[in-house]
Design an enzyme around this catalytic site. Sequence first.
Site, PDB file in Angstrom:
ATOM      1  N   ALA A  20       0.820  -1.207   0.000  1.00 30.84           N
ATOM      2  CA  ALA A  20       0.000   0.000   0.000  1.00 30.84           C
ATOM      3  C   ALA A  20       0.856   1.261   0.000  1.00 30.84           C
ATOM      4  CB  ALA A  20      -0.931  -0.007   1.205  1.00 30.84           C
ATOM      5  N   GLU A  61      11.135   3.649   4.537  1.00 28.77           N
ATOM      6  CA  GLU A  61      11.055   2.186   4.522  1.00 28.77           C
ATOM      7  C   GLU A  61      12.148   1.612   5.407  1.00 28.77           C
ATOM      8  OE1 GLU A  61      10.874  -1.689   4.380  1.00 28.77           O
ATOM      9  OE2 GLU A  61       9.235  -0.412   3.655  1.00 28.77           O
ATOM     10  N   ALA A  62      11.748   0.749   6.347  1.00 36.58           N
ATOM     11  CA  ALA A  62      12.708   0.181   7.299  1.00 36.58           C
ATOM     12  C   ALA A  62      13.672  -0.797   6.643  1.00 36.58           C
ATOM     13  CB  ALA A  62      11.957  -0.517   8.438  1.00 36.58           C
ATOM     14  N   HIS A 118      -1.114 -13.313   6.554  1.00 34.28           N
ATOM     15  CA  HIS A 118      -2.066 -12.274   6.145  1.00 34.28           C
ATOM     16  C   HIS A 118      -2.575 -11.504   7.362  1.00 34.28           C
ATOM     17  CE1 HIS A 118      -3.025 -14.953   2.398  1.00 34.28           C
ATOM     18  NE2 HIS A 118      -1.873 -14.319   2.290  1.00 34.28           N
TER      19      HIS A 118
END
Length: 534
Positions: free
Chosen positions: A21, A41-42, A460
Amino acid sequence: MSQPRELLPSYDYVVCGGGAAGCVVASRLAQDSDATVLLLEAGGDERVPAVEDSRLWMSNIGGERDWRFVAEASPHTAGRRLPLPMGRVLGGGSSTNGLIWARGHRNDFELWARESGDARWSYEQVLQVYKRIENWQGTPDPQRRGTDGPMFITKPQDPVPVAQALARACVAAGIPEVDDLNGAAMEGDGACGIANVNVAAGARRVSVAGAYLRPAMARPNLTVLLHAQVRRLVLDGQTVKGVEFSHRGQVLEVAVDAEAVLCTGAINTPKILMLSGIGDRAELARHGIECRHHLPGVGANFQDHILVAGCVWEYQTPEPPRNNAAEFTLFWKSRAGLDRPDLQPVLEECAFGSEVTGPAYGLPSDRAAAWTLAPGLVRPQSRGRVRLASADPDQAPRVEANFLSAPEDVQALMACVKLCRELGNAPELAPFRRRELMPGDLDDKASQAWLRQAAGTYFHQSGTARMGQGDDAVVDGALRVHGVQGLRVADASIMPEVTTGNTHAPCVLIGEQAAQGMLEAHRGCGMGGHDGSR
């Protein structure tokens, strides 16, 4: 604070997390507006063989591109602590997952629309967004499938013969075979078939990072910073004014002029909200965190699909896995009266056991020696919770997953195990079956014990920042956090109920919906944010 040279002191939008996303949100904002966008972003760069080669996806699980979360021990899963893999790399799960593209059932989205009170989540409107997302290579279906979008979606070429035999067994059992599992079948009772996958020529994975973000990264208004782990949001009253993150040993802060959006997944998103003082007041007080906004639903409603490892047969003639090694799946109902399928078994093209069942049954390590039909539950009734372990941003949260705590889930999976064994032992599979290796014919008590030892997840994780209108909801239909200005959530945590099927495609959908709402606010109201009060 000192800043890396490439960073501005402030951005219109700060996107926290470059998963499925987050990549969509950042790219859409940068390409469709003049706003400045920072993506944090890690993880690292996704352009590595283990990501790009779709056949190697399992090598990412438990490795450096995985957050390696683990659920708390539970008696419902025989005291085991189940792994909860989650991608930690640009593209997130879209760079590490098993590559099945499953959009969800019509009634998933009708429920989301009812829960949120927002028609943009209705199936009719969601279908139009999916058509914009997809570059579908299969049988044309102009009513349901798009062909001009960024995500290349196809079906595996030359699947293993056992997949086609399973389809014949399903048809004999009354489960129809369809050419497209994202077509009309997901408006009815279910079907079986070869799964849609996001794989291009040469077994090349099409991640959301490659499909959406890379084409946008040449734009001067988009900055992507890797190895940047978000710690907390900086609030002024009820308004987000900045994001604190760590980068290569430094703790840094960047200001937010319009909105921040959390796209860090159903475990990290509630963690960051709670560390920022947004969550249940009593939960925050336990860790000495000042409650900036009491929002009791943060971290609640945790869900995941259950995948059982598994119903296994030894091959007559060894057959190595092909493509994504999970080419066949089916959606079906465990009992009459359901409004959509609740089961999704999947073919695993090798012997697939848990850390308990694999050794107990002596499953072969040779990936060509056996095949598995793994029972799957995609409408779980069990609910868990994500809690803070401490106020330290570097400490992983506690995930009380509560898997199999609902008796309905156990009964549905027992029905699924029975179905998988009937299919695997059917005459259509005789050419591919020397013998059944696991679980065999067990009585009800032994079967339930085996199930709790064999249960794992589909990876999920979802539901922990639920979209809705009640007091326990976290975001509204536009994905704005209730009671907080300048903050949205866009990842699987917003799902009121997890979708029927793999969650990659729905996360791309969520990113598109979030970006559209942000762009509408940008064009209509300038950069002044929004009123997120109830």
